[in-house]
Design an enzyme around this catalytic site. Sequence first.
Site, PDB file in Angstrom:
ATOM      1  CG  HIS A 164      43.720  73.852 -21.532  1.00 54.36           C
ATOM      2  ND1 HIS A 164      42.364  74.105 -21.529  1.00 54.36           N
ATOM      3  CD2 HIS A 164      44.329  75.072 -21.537  1.00 54.36           C
ATOM      4  CE1 HIS A 164      42.155  75.412 -21.515  1.00 54.36           C
ATOM      5  NE2 HIS A 164      43.327  76.025 -21.535  1.00 54.36           N
ATOM      6  CE  LYS A 182      41.114  84.200 -18.363  1.00 59.82           C
ATOM      7  NZ  LYS A 182      41.361  83.274 -19.423  1.00 59.82           N
ATOM      8  NE  ARG A 217      46.013  79.688 -27.088  1.00 63.99           N
ATOM      9  CZ  ARG A 217      45.061  80.096 -26.275  1.00 63.99           C
ATOM     10  NH1 ARG A 217      43.855  79.596 -26.376  1.00 63.99           N
ATOM     11  NH2 ARG A 217      45.294  81.001 -25.357  1.00 63.99           N
ATOM     12  CB  SER A 274      38.526  78.196 -22.403  1.00 62.66           C
ATOM     13  OG  SER A 274      39.441  77.229 -21.939  1.00 62.66           O
TER      14      SER A 274
HETATM   15  P1  ADP Z   1      44.775  81.613 -18.663  1.00 63.51           P
HETATM   16  O1  ADP Z   1      45.503  80.736 -17.707  1.00 63.51           O
HETATM   17  O2  ADP Z   1      45.662  82.625 -19.310  1.00 63.51           O
HETATM   18  O3  ADP Z   1      43.513  82.211 -18.075  1.00 63.51           O
HETATM   19  P2  ADP Z   1      43.833  79.196 -20.031  1.00 63.51           P
HETATM   20  O4  ADP Z   1      43.363  78.588 -18.766  1.00 63.51           O
HETATM   21  O5  ADP Z   1      42.877  79.102 -21.176  1.00 63.51           O
HETATM   22  O6  ADP Z   1      44.279  80.705 -19.900  1.00 63.51           O
HETATM   23  O7  ADP Z   1      45.172  78.478 -20.522  1.00 63.51           O
HETATM   24  C1  ADP Z   1      46.197  78.088 -19.669  1.00 63.51           C
HETATM   25  C2  ADP Z   1      47.474  77.992 -20.490  1.00 63.51           C
HETATM   26  O8  ADP Z   1      47.296  77.030 -21.538  1.00 63.51           O
HETATM   27  C3  ADP Z   1      47.870  79.294 -21.181  1.00 63.51           C
HETATM   28  O9  ADP Z   1      49.288  79.399 -21.171  1.00 63.51           O
HETATM   29  C4  ADP Z   1      47.359  79.132 -22.592  1.00 63.51           C
HETATM   30  O10 ADP Z   1      48.133  79.891 -23.516  1.00 63.51           O
HETATM   31  C5  ADP Z   1      47.564  77.632 -22.792  1.00 63.51           C
HETATM   32  N1  ADP Z   1      46.655  77.094 -23.818  1.00 63.51           N
HETATM   33  C6  ADP Z   1      45.332  77.329 -23.946  1.00 63.51           C
HETATM   34  N2  ADP Z   1      44.820  76.705 -25.023  1.00 63.51           N
HETATM   35  C7  ADP Z   1      45.867  76.041 -25.602  1.00 63.51           C
HETATM   36  C8  ADP Z   1      46.011  75.244 -26.769  1.00 63.51           C
HETATM   37  N3  ADP Z   1      44.983  75.016 -27.597  1.00 63.51           N
HETATM   38  N4  ADP Z   1      47.230  74.722 -27.058  1.00 63.51           N
HETATM   39  C9  ADP Z   1      48.288  74.999 -26.250  1.00 63.51           C
HETATM   40  N5  ADP Z   1      48.228  75.760 -25.139  1.00 63.51           N
HETATM   41  C10 ADP Z   1      47.041  76.281 -24.812  1.00 63.51           C
END
Ligand code: ADP
Length: 162
Positions: A17, A41, A90, A128
């Site tokens: 992130h 979720k 990803r 995560s």
């Molecule tokens: P969500 O918002 O879908 O519940 P997350 O909080 O984990 O999921 O991720 C927020 C955003 O960051 C999403 O667009 C996810 O695809 C992206 N993201 C998560 N992990 C990575 C990573 N390792 N590299 C690049 N982007 C990521």
Amino acid sequence: MKIALYPGSFDPVTYGHLDTAKRATRIFDRVIMAVFDRPSKNLLFSTSERLELLQTSIETTARLEATSYAKLTIDYAREVGAVAIVRGLRAAGDFEHEFQIAQANQYLDSSIEMVILMASRQFSFLSSSVVREIAAFGGDVGELVPPQVATALQRKYAVPRS
Ligand code: ADP
């Protein structure tokens, strides 16, 4: 000044992130990482915990900051004056989910662009949920999340859950 909103669950924030956020600051003048209060979720960390971990993980500058919100993402983006919403991609598995979000947001307000950044190679496996799973079984997450996030995970999983 071009502002971008980077929304997510951040449960918890990972180096993946943070990499996406940092890269977004090369494109936008100001990037606001925003913890979504009620994703559909199961969450490990509360909103205030997720926000605190995020705030202590970034160097708050004029270009990057962290906050939380509890409304439609597009409404929050409008409220902060964002011209774009940043998300990360990803693998192919992410595509459908991100495409749906992008289409829904475009339907709600086509004046705010979705900017999807491809994950950096070294973080393309990192999520995560992977971090939570490793931490739940006492594995080392030191290279995946900032130190205070690793400590918070250890604490969470040290308490027996019913
Ligand atoms: P969500 O918002 O879908 O519940 P997350 O909080 O984990 O999921 O991720 C927020 C955003 O960051 C999403 O667009 C996810 O695809 C992206 N993201 C998560 N992990 C990575 C990573 N390792 N590299 C690049 N982007 C990521």
